[in-house]
Enzyme design. Structure first.
Site, mmCIF file in Angstrom:
data_model
loop_
_atom_site.group_PDB
_atom_site.id
_atom_site.type_symbol
_atom_site.label_atom_id
_atom_site.label_comp_id
_atom_site.label_asym_id
_atom_site.label_seq_id
_atom_site.Cartn_x
_atom_site.Cartn_y
_atom_site.Cartn_z
ATOM 1 N N GLU A 293 0.834 -18.769 9.904
ATOM 2 C CA GLU A 293 0.795 -17.355 9.540
ATOM 3 C C GLU A 293 -0.633 -16.844 9.410
ATOM 4 O O GLU A 293 -1.043 -16.421 8.337
ATOM 5 C CB GLU A 293 1.470 -17.238 8.171
ATOM 6 C CG GLU A 293 2.433 -16.143 8.019
ATOM 7 C CD GLU A 293 3.197 -16.345 6.716
ATOM 8 O OE1 GLU A 293 4.335 -15.915 6.672
ATOM 9 O OE2 GLU A 293 2.650 -16.923 5.757
ATOM 10 N N TYR A 337 -15.640 -9.455 -4.300
ATOM 11 C CA TYR A 337 -15.938 -10.875 -4.443
ATOM 12 C C TYR A 337 -17.181 -11.321 -3.691
ATOM 13 O O TYR A 337 -17.228 -12.429 -3.170
ATOM 14 C CB TYR A 337 -14.720 -11.759 -4.127
ATOM 15 C CG TYR A 337 -13.788 -11.328 -3.008
ATOM 16 C CD1 TYR A 337 -12.455 -11.046 -3.285
ATOM 17 C CD2 TYR A 337 -14.225 -11.230 -1.691
ATOM 18 C CE1 TYR A 337 -11.584 -10.662 -2.271
ATOM 19 C CE2 TYR A 337 -13.367 -10.843 -0.676
ATOM 20 C CZ TYR A 337 -12.041 -10.570 -0.971
ATOM 21 O OH TYR A 337 -11.181 -10.197 0.028
ATOM 22 N N CYS A 364 -20.112 6.370 -6.258
ATOM 23 C CA CYS A 364 -20.804 6.463 -7.541
ATOM 24 C C CYS A 364 -20.507 5.235 -8.394
ATOM 25 O O CYS A 364 -19.832 5.321 -9.427
ATOM 26 C CB CYS A 364 -20.394 7.735 -8.248
ATOM 27 S SG CYS A 364 -20.831 9.152 -7.261
HETATM 28 C C1 PLP Z 1 -2.553 -13.512 3.186
HETATM 29 C C2 PLP Z 1 -1.503 -14.403 3.646
HETATM 30 C C3 PLP Z 1 -1.600 -15.005 4.894
HETATM 31 C C4 PLP Z 1 -2.786 -14.839 5.792
HETATM 32 O O1 PLP Z 1 -3.936 -15.415 5.277
HETATM 33 P P1 PLP Z 1 -5.293 -15.362 6.138
HETATM 34 O O2 PLP Z 1 -6.287 -16.008 5.279
HETATM 35 O O3 PLP Z 1 -5.572 -13.917 6.356
HETATM 36 O O4 PLP Z 1 -5.036 -16.091 7.397
HETATM 37 C C5 PLP Z 1 -0.554 -15.795 5.302
HETATM 38 N N1 PLP Z 1 0.537 -15.977 4.521
HETATM 39 C C6 PLP Z 1 0.646 -15.410 3.315
HETATM 40 C C7 PLP Z 1 1.861 -15.642 2.508
HETATM 41 C C8 PLP Z 1 -0.357 -14.606 2.828
HETATM 42 O O5 PLP Z 1 -0.238 -14.070 1.627
#
Ligand code: PLP
Length: 434
Positions: A293, A337, A364
């Site tokens: 993902e 961050y 600001c």
């Molecule tokens: C944010 C997120 C991702 C993607 O993370 P990246 O660091 O952008 O690759 C994948 N899965 C879940 C559940 C997330 O919250």
């Protein structure tokens, strides 16, 4: 000459920064600043490399899913889907955008640690293919809503595998102390599986984990795969069930500066697939479909942001403030961050970067900075300052702070440019005011 971070960037024959064949200074002139620019060619290149790795290491038995919170708008959904990716959404708004872009609901995965009843109902009514349940209370909520719709809803469970990935604390999500997911070590995960299997209106299809973001090591991903497949083994022996898919999340690191030593994505895929094949064999499991993902790594290096330099304040012995016409309202990541970035002047990209600047936004807040003490070319008012690797978590995190309109986003490909998100107008800013 400085090394540019992304293959879509180059310095052209006029000594200017160019992205996918488009001169950045001309883009700034044509569309105005601040301006988000995204390279379609680079997004497609990355998508293809993920899809090809699934062919190579899993015989196509799995797929990449674009985690769209990194950058959500209709056109990006169309592009990633046309490359064969599924999409992941984490809110009703992202889900709505994906559906509006024509993404088929069976290709949508719905995540989030506290989805509302309204959001879940919206997903169920639209036939979303995979609701990733994050807690016991959400499991009950999904069951109730599915029952009310006379539906059986495909779900997976988000598990906290207890992996400590070496990354910034704020973007760490797999360890025990996390608001995301169901705990593995305490036995909660098996209990959630047991409950899911006993419910009538949910059908448990798989498990999910996501161990963090901007990770440069292979080991945490390999270890997560190992731990999760052991859980698959326990589920098989306790309940006699083999789940269909294992989603190993995203988090692959990208290059914000030359210090970032990002691996080719194939290396993660290769190492993880070896563990997957080995574990399935050892545990006598059919290999589940593997999902990953990625969000950031699909879009980050495809994006740059362009600004016009305004006031320059040199405070001797302290620092040089170089002010730009954007700031934390369109890129809050440094303020949030202290995110690293590479900055350069697009109109003098060949000149030596021997001036140390603190790039300041126009909001600001004294913390409204894009980068501190960073080398750029010697600046003058009117220069076009480019910040690299802004394709992820920039537009998607933008706000209207100080009632600044969100900038436009232009997509470039092979020397051509087009608007994919219009810049907001002042009328947009008051549209919902009563
Ligand atoms: C944010 C997120 C991702 C993607 O993370 P990246 O660091 O952008 O690759 C994948 N899965 C879940 C559940 C997330 O919250």
């Amino acid at each position: 000459m400085m090394r540019l971070l992304s293959p879509c960037l180059e310095i052209n024959e006029r000594g200017r920064l160019a992205i996918s064949g488009c001169d950045a200074v001309e883009l700034a002139g044509q569309y105005g600043t601040p301006l988000y620019v995204m390279s379609e060619d680079e997004v497609r290149r990355v998508c293809k490399s993920y899809v090809q790795s699934f062919q190579k290491f899993y015989g196509g038995h799995g797929r990449p899913i674009y985690a769209s919170k990194a950058f959500s708008c209709k056109e990006i959904y169309r592009i990633v889907v046309s490359e064969g990716l599924d999409v992941e959404v984490v809110s009703g708004g992202e889900l709505y955008t994906a559906l509006q872009a024509g993404v088929l609901p069976q290709h949508i995965h719905f995540q989030g640690n506290n989805k509302s009843a309204g959001e879940i109902a919206f997903a169920v009514e639209n036939g979303v293919g995979d609701i990733v349940v994050d807690s016991f209370s959400e499991l009950r909520l999904v069951e109730r809503i599915a029952e009310g719709n006379n539906a059986v809803v495909n779900i997976s469970l988000r598990i906290k595998p207890g992996i400590d990935a070496h990354t910034h604390d704020f973007i760490r999500t797999g360890q025990i102390d996390s608001k995301f997911g169901i705990d593995l070590a305490s036995g909660e995960a098996l209990e959630a599986v047991r409950q899911s299997l006993s419910l009538e209106h949910v059908s448990l299809k798989g498990l999910h984990c996501h161990i963090g973001s901007q990770i440069f090591e292979v080991e945490p991903f390999v270890h997560a795969a190992e731990v999760m497949l052991e859980l698959f083994g326990q589920i098989k022996s306790q309940f006699g069930v083999e789940l269909e898919h294992l989603n190993l999340g995203g988090g692959f690191g990208v290059r914000y500066t030359q210090r970032d030593d990002a691996l080719p994505y194939e290396r993660y895929m290769e190492a993880v697939s070896q563990m997957v094949h080995k574990k399935c064999k050892d545990l006598g499991l059919d290999q589940p479909e593997i999902y990953i993902e990625p969000g950031r790594s699909v879009v980050a290096e495809a994006g740059i942001t362009l600004y016009t330099v305004g006031a320059i304040k040199e405070i001797p012995g302290v620092r040089n403030y170089v002010s730009i016409d954007g700031g934390m309202f369109e890129n809050p990541r440094y303020a949030l961050y202290q995110a690293d970035y590479t900055c350069l002047l697009a109109n003098k990209a060949n000149a030596p970067a021997d001036y140390i600047a603190t790039v300041a936004g126009k909001c600001c807040e004294s913390g409204d900075l894009i980068q501190e003490h960073t080398p750029i070319q010697r600046p003058e008012e009117g220069d076009i300052l480019a910040v690299l690797t802004t394709g992820a978590y920039n537009y998607s995190m933008a706000s209207n702070y100080n009632r600044n309109p969100r900038p436009a986003c232009v997509m470039v490909s092979q020397g051509e440019s087009r608007i994919i998100i219009k810049g907001e107008t002042y009328e947009d800013l008051v549209r919902n005011d009563v």
